[in-house]
Design a protein around this motif. Sequence first.
Motif, mmCIF file in Angstrom:
data_model
loop_
_atom_site.group_PDB
_atom_site.id
_atom_site.type_symbol
_atom_site.label_atom_id
_atom_site.label_comp_id
_atom_site.label_asym_id
_atom_site.label_seq_id
_atom_site.Cartn_x
_atom_site.Cartn_y
_atom_site.Cartn_z
ATOM 1 N N HIS A 298 0.818 -1.211 0.000
ATOM 2 C CA HIS A 298 0.000 0.000 0.000
ATOM 3 C C HIS A 298 0.858 1.272 0.000
ATOM 4 N N GLU A 299 1.907 1.300 0.809
ATOM 5 C CA GLU A 299 2.717 2.517 0.924
ATOM 6 C C GLU A 299 3.399 2.854 -0.388
ATOM 7 N N GLU A 302 0.800 3.914 -3.104
ATOM 8 C CA GLU A 302 0.333 5.289 -2.918
ATOM 9 C C GLU A 302 1.424 6.284 -3.314
ATOM 10 N N THR A 303 2.676 5.947 -3.031
ATOM 11 C CA THR A 303 3.784 6.819 -3.428
ATOM 12 C C THR A 303 3.860 6.931 -4.940
ATOM 13 N N ARG A 305 1.485 6.348 -7.137
ATOM 14 C CA ARG A 305 0.300 7.029 -7.665
ATOM 15 C C ARG A 305 0.437 8.546 -7.497
ATOM 16 N N THR A 306 0.878 8.981 -6.343
ATOM 17 C CA THR A 306 1.036 10.422 -6.095
ATOM 18 C C THR A 306 2.110 11.008 -7.000
ATOM 19 N N THR A 317 5.683 15.909 -4.735
ATOM 20 C CA THR A 317 5.316 14.581 -4.242
ATOM 21 C C THR A 317 5.736 14.405 -2.791
ATOM 22 N N LEU A 321 3.164 13.782 0.347
ATOM 23 C CA LEU A 321 3.257 12.587 1.189
ATOM 24 C C LEU A 321 3.831 12.888 2.570
ATOM 25 N N LEU A 356 -2.278 1.697 -11.844
ATOM 26 C CA LEU A 356 -2.609 2.286 -10.549
ATOM 27 C C LEU A 356 -3.942 3.043 -10.579
#
Length: 366
Positions: A298-299, A302-303, A305-306, A317, A321, A356
């Motif tokens: 997940h981490e 999400e990184t 995707r951002t 980014t 985050l 993603l």
Amino acid sequence: MPLDLQEIAEQAADLLQAPATLEDRDFHLVAYAAHGDTIDPVRLDSILRRRSSEDVRARFERHGIARATGPVRIPADASLGQLARLCLPVRWHNVTYGYLWLLDDQERITSAQAAKAMPLCERAALLMARQARERDDLGWKVADLLSTHPDARTQAADDLTEAASPEPPFAVAVLRTPSPEPLNPWQLPHSVLTTVWQRDHVLVIPASTPTPSTVDRARRLLEERNAPVQAGVYAPCATLEDVHEGWLRARVAARTAAPGETRDWTNLGVLRLLRTAGDEALTQATQTPGTNRLLDNHELAETARTYLDLAGNVQQTAKALNIHRQTLYHRLRRIEELTALTLTNGQDRLTLHLALTLSPHLAPPT
């Protein structure tokens, strides 16, 4: 000329010398008439919100009004500021379609006077029964617009044009809830065509009716039943026969919306791909063993995707985050190792970004 429902409420108030409120069987306001300045919180709330609360409904239904064939007295409740009232069931052919309420805290309305008002209730019931049947008939025709059979769609478009003469172009809205919740069409503009199809509420909104306020109204009616609502909209549909494709697109928009959000097909971007193929085909086309490994973290997912949503801008980014840039660089290296993709390569970035973006909206493989 036959009376309409507002006129019936006004005649009842004049006849019985009391404030009158006409509600349907779901306690949605249909009409009301004042008589003097007598009011209590229940009547005020019904008029302002155009429906009575679930607590009021439960409290009044405990007196057997849903099955009553004659007047029912509801006692006052001083703790709630509720005045006593008389309920006259609005029934037609042994079916309750609503209730005519008269504020009567002093019990001035006699049984004989109440009996004289019952013919007004019968007229109201007949009108409400006709309107309910017309709504149901139109609902079935709208459902046929969404059919997979072109002939059925053409016939439904012809029937609706003849029956309702809706004004093109049309917007199509889809509202979905976790469980099927009733949406009372009485509370929507009369020009809006509604149906339930594949567990979703579908609204066909003509050009003469504002789309945002109509969708917001429908959403509030569903949310009043404590149901989270995802909504999607597509416009314009030039003809009723175009509503089928509009529904498919609005459905995609609703699918991608968060609870409480309304999304417009025109603003979906690459998520429009959800209209082009089934989930399994899109999964096979956009995901790789490497992207699947990333999605399990997940981490890092999400990184990535951002980072890609921000066009690879490291500073933005890291700020989004709330991490140090060195931490971000470390994560980006791990992302490349997991996916076997290079983030400086345009095609690899596109592959990863598609995977993603689409993955949250695709059903897991069976």
